[in-house]
Design a protein around this motif. Structure first.
Motif, PDB file in Angstrom:
ATOM      1  N   ASP A 187     -72.931  52.913 -10.800  1.00 43.27           N
ATOM      2  CA  ASP A 187     -72.777  52.222  -9.520  1.00 43.27           C
ATOM      3  C   ASP A 187     -73.425  50.843  -9.607  1.00 43.27           C
ATOM      4  OD1 ASP A 187     -72.205  52.083  -6.608  1.00 43.27           O
ATOM      5  OD2 ASP A 187     -74.386  52.049  -6.476  1.00 43.27           O
ATOM      6  N   SER A 220     -67.926  45.178 -13.820  1.00 38.88           N
ATOM      7  CA  SER A 220     -67.390  46.390 -14.424  1.00 38.88           C
ATOM      8  C   SER A 220     -66.403  46.023 -15.522  1.00 38.88           C
ATOM      9  CB  SER A 220     -66.681  47.235 -13.367  1.00 38.88           C
ATOM     10  OG  SER A 220     -65.520  46.562 -12.895  1.00 38.88           O
ATOM     11  N   ARG A 221     -65.984  47.040 -16.270  1.00 40.28           N
ATOM     12  CA  ARG A 221     -64.973  46.802 -17.295  1.00 40.28           C
ATOM     13  C   ARG A 221     -63.671  46.295 -16.694  1.00 40.28           C
ATOM     14  NH1 ARG A 221     -65.765  52.395 -20.857  1.00 40.28           N
ATOM     15  NH2 ARG A 221     -67.731  51.792 -21.890  1.00 40.28           N
ATOM     16  N   GLU A 254     -64.311  48.036 -23.396  1.00 41.25           N
ATOM     17  CA  GLU A 254     -65.253  49.113 -23.663  1.00 41.25           C
ATOM     18  C   GLU A 254     -66.298  48.718 -24.698  1.00 41.25           C
ATOM     19  OE1 GLU A 254     -62.760  52.271 -24.967  1.00 41.25           O
ATOM     20  OE2 GLU A 254     -61.792  52.579 -23.008  1.00 41.25           O
ATOM     21  N   GLN A 312     -72.391  49.047 -18.029  1.00 41.06           N
ATOM     22  CA  GLN A 312     -71.925  50.244 -18.712  1.00 41.06           C
ATOM     23  C   GLN A 312     -71.966  50.069 -20.223  1.00 41.06           C
ATOM     24  OE1 GLN A 312     -68.007  51.421 -17.498  1.00 41.06           O
ATOM     25  NE2 GLN A 312     -68.037  53.356 -18.618  1.00 41.06           N
ATOM     26  N   LYS A 365     -60.348  51.544 -16.836  1.00 40.30           N
ATOM     27  CA  LYS A 365     -60.871  52.414 -15.780  1.00 40.30           C
ATOM     28  C   LYS A 365     -60.942  53.885 -16.179  1.00 40.30           C
ATOM     29  CE  LYS A 365     -57.744  51.421 -12.687  1.00 40.30           C
ATOM     30  NZ  LYS A 365     -56.811  51.410 -11.530  1.00 40.30           N
ATOM     31  N   GLN A 366     -60.618  54.200 -17.433  1.00 39.93           N
ATOM     32  CA  GLN A 366     -60.601  55.601 -17.845  1.00 39.93           C
ATOM     33  C   GLN A 366     -61.989  56.238 -17.808  1.00 39.93           C
ATOM     34  OE1 GLN A 366     -58.659  55.800 -21.668  1.00 39.93           O
ATOM     35  NE2 GLN A 366     -56.625  55.451 -20.816  1.00 39.93           N
ATOM     36  N   THR A 367     -63.041  55.449 -18.084  1.00 39.69           N
ATOM     37  CA  THR A 367     -64.416  55.971 -18.066  1.00 39.69           C
ATOM     38  C   THR A 367     -65.200  55.199 -17.022  1.00 39.69           C
ATOM     39  OG1 THR A 367     -64.255  56.405 -20.440  1.00 39.69           O
ATOM     40  CG2 THR A 367     -66.445  56.502 -19.439  1.00 39.69           C
ATOM     41  N   PRO A 368     -65.433  55.770 -15.856  1.00 42.79           N
ATOM     42  CA  PRO A 368     -66.162  55.064 -14.795  1.00 42.79           C
ATOM     43  C   PRO A 368     -67.584  54.720 -15.233  1.00 42.79           C
ATOM     44  CG  PRO A 368     -65.052  57.032 -13.952  1.00 42.79           C
ATOM     45  CD  PRO A 368     -64.985  57.109 -15.436  1.00 42.79           C
ATOM     46  N   GLY A 369     -68.060  53.585 -14.766  1.00 42.78           N
ATOM     47  CA  GLY A 369     -69.411  53.144 -15.103  1.00 42.78           C
ATOM     48  C   GLY A 369     -70.398  53.434 -13.992  1.00 42.78           C
TER      49      GLY A 369
END
Length: 494
Positions: A93, A129-130, A200, A226, A87-91
């Protein structure tokens, strides 16, 4: 004045468990004089970020391990760590990109239906999402890593019990379970970091060749927008074409594992059995402890991730490793060949396919780290040869003959047949007819089935026979293809 280095006998009244609690709580001021501790350096040694949030999570997990008197590994720590990394780099919407992916999934499914006899999955493909990828796949990763983590924890407690000075023997009497839990927690932290980093890099659920997602609604395939966008950014191809190509590959993976219901258990069991054969080198761990420099946290990090604690593979493991590499090559080769046919009308398909192969062959840093954690690389070695084999079978006997070979593990091509396709063609009755220029009149699946049941000279035991519970039973009748006519061989290029 020189700093005094504490010796074991300097703390006859100290409780080792209390010292560890002070270390993990960060209360360095409460430690006996001469014991230094830098939380950020400890985090670095574990391969984790040294920001305050990461440090808090790290020590919370280790404090929890200290309170775990059972000695069992808390795999929730791996899940939490992987989620934090993912969750460090949001993707982007999800709602904004979902319509485009839905259209690509529909087109990809139509193209695949022209290229293969394997039918679509009942589960709809999806984007994720990731973080979702982590949550849906972490159980599979921990099943791979648990045997190694258990071995590390056993080696740690054995080394401490056998090599602790006599002055500390009484203090360590009740600490073995705690040390076992801490050792397992450190491995879980490492695994969580690796899986988080993998989130990632991978573009979909089938990106590394094994079926990571299991359960109702999860077998239709999935892409991570992402990561797809990041992969597309490095190519001189249209982002729309890259997305469509990756959708075809992902659905091909999903169809294959849904069609060959035995395949997931077959592959996961082989990897898990391989991991169970790993035993940590206690003598190497003792050398690491004796040479450890607290000022060099990279030393312990390297030992945990470079595979030096894992001894050389046994003969049984080498054989298992070859079986795993062969089945991965067959899976990825089939997906490559089917995807090539299905995307023949896509202008940039050849260039995109080559980039996918290069990316998979090189592997990312997280994937490499996982390979050293369990000593197994999840990358096929004979991918191009396997893809060429599947293409040859399709050219000689049609898509039906190619896809029918997935009905049972004992009729899959062997490692030798991947290297020498004529052996497979001869086994399934396509070699002589192809040389004479005659069309296939006998169903090659029926020939292979006859061999499996003992009506032909080829023995049943094959490359993967050792992993089948009852090889005499053969494939289910309802999996056999209908008719003997040669089917169409994929879509025509427009």
């Amino acid at each position: 004045m020189a700093e005094h280095t504490p010796e074991p006998g300097d703390f006859p009244e100290q409780d080792i468990q209390r010292i560890l609690r002070e270390l993990l709580s960060g209360n360095a001021q409460n430690l006996p004089e001469g014991i230094g501790f830098d939380p950020s350096q400890f985090a670095k040694a574990a391969g984790l970020p040294s920001d305050p949030a990461a440090l808090q999570a790290l020590f919370a997990g280790l404090r929890g391990a200290m309170q775990n008197q059972s000695g069992e590994i808390d795999w929730d720590l791996a899940k939490r760590t992987a989620t934090d990394v993912a969750k460090q780099t949001p993707g982007p919407d999800a709602a904004s990109v979902r319509p485009a992916y839905d259209r690509d999934f529909q087109v990809a499914s139509l193209w695949l239906s022209e290229a293969t006899q394997v039918s679509p999955t009942p589960d709809a493909p999806r984007t994720m999402s990731r973080v979702e990828w982590v949550l849906w796949s972490i159980d599979t990763w921990t099943s791979f890593a648990e045997p190694v983590a258990t071995s590390i924890a056993d080696a740690l407690t054995t080394a401490i019990a056998e090599n602790a000075p006599e002055e500390l023997a009484s203090q360590l009497g009740g600490a073995e379970a705690m040390m076992r839990s801490i050792g397992g927690a450190l491995f879980a932290l490492q695994l969580g970091t690796v899986v988080g980093k993998l989130s990632e890099e991978v573009v979909g659920a089938g990106d590394i060749g094994i079926p990571l997602l299991e359960g109702p609604g999860r077998e239709g395939g999935a892409l991570i927008p992402q990561n797809v966008a990041a992969f597309s950014a490095g190519l001189d191809q249209s982002a729309d074409e890259v997305r469509l190509y990756l959708a075809v590959r992902e659905l091909a993976h999903a169809r294959l594992f849904r069609h060959a219901r035995w395949l997931r258990l077959h592959l996961i069991s082989a990897i898990t059995d391989y991991a169970r054969g790993i035993h940590i080198d206690v003598s190497r761990m003792e050398e690491l402890a004796s040479d450890f420099d607290p000022a060099n946290p990279e030393q312990i990090k390297a030992a945990l991730t470079d595979g030096s604690l894992i001894p050389p593979k046994t003969e049984v493991q080498l054989a298992a490793h070859q079986r795993i590499e062969t089945i991965l090559a067959l899976i990825e080769g089939w997906v490559d060949q089917v995807t090539r046919e299905a995307t023949s009308r896509l202008p940039g398909a050849t260039a995109i396919a080559e980039m996918v192969r290069r990316r998979r062959a090189s592997g990312g840093p997280a994937e490499s780290a996982f390979s050293t954690l369990i000593g197994l690389e999840l990358r096929p070695r004979a991918l191009r040869e396997a893809a060429a084999l599947w293409q040859t079978v399709a050219e000689r006997g049609g898509a039906e003959a190619r896809d029918a070979l997935w009905a049972h593990p004992d009729i899959l091509p062997t490692a030798e047949e991947i290297q020498q396709p004529e052996l497979l063609l001869s086994r399934i009755g396509l070699a002589e007819r192809a040389e004479a220029g005659e069309p296939a009149t006998e169903d090659p699946f029926d020939l292979a089935l006859a061999e499996l049941l003992g009506d032909a000279p080829r023995p049943v035991e094959g490359e993967f026979g050792g992993l089948v519970s009852d090889p005499e039973e053969g494939p289910d009748a309802d999996q056999a293809p209908e008719g003997g006519d040669e089917p169409e061989r994929g879509p025509a290029a427009s």
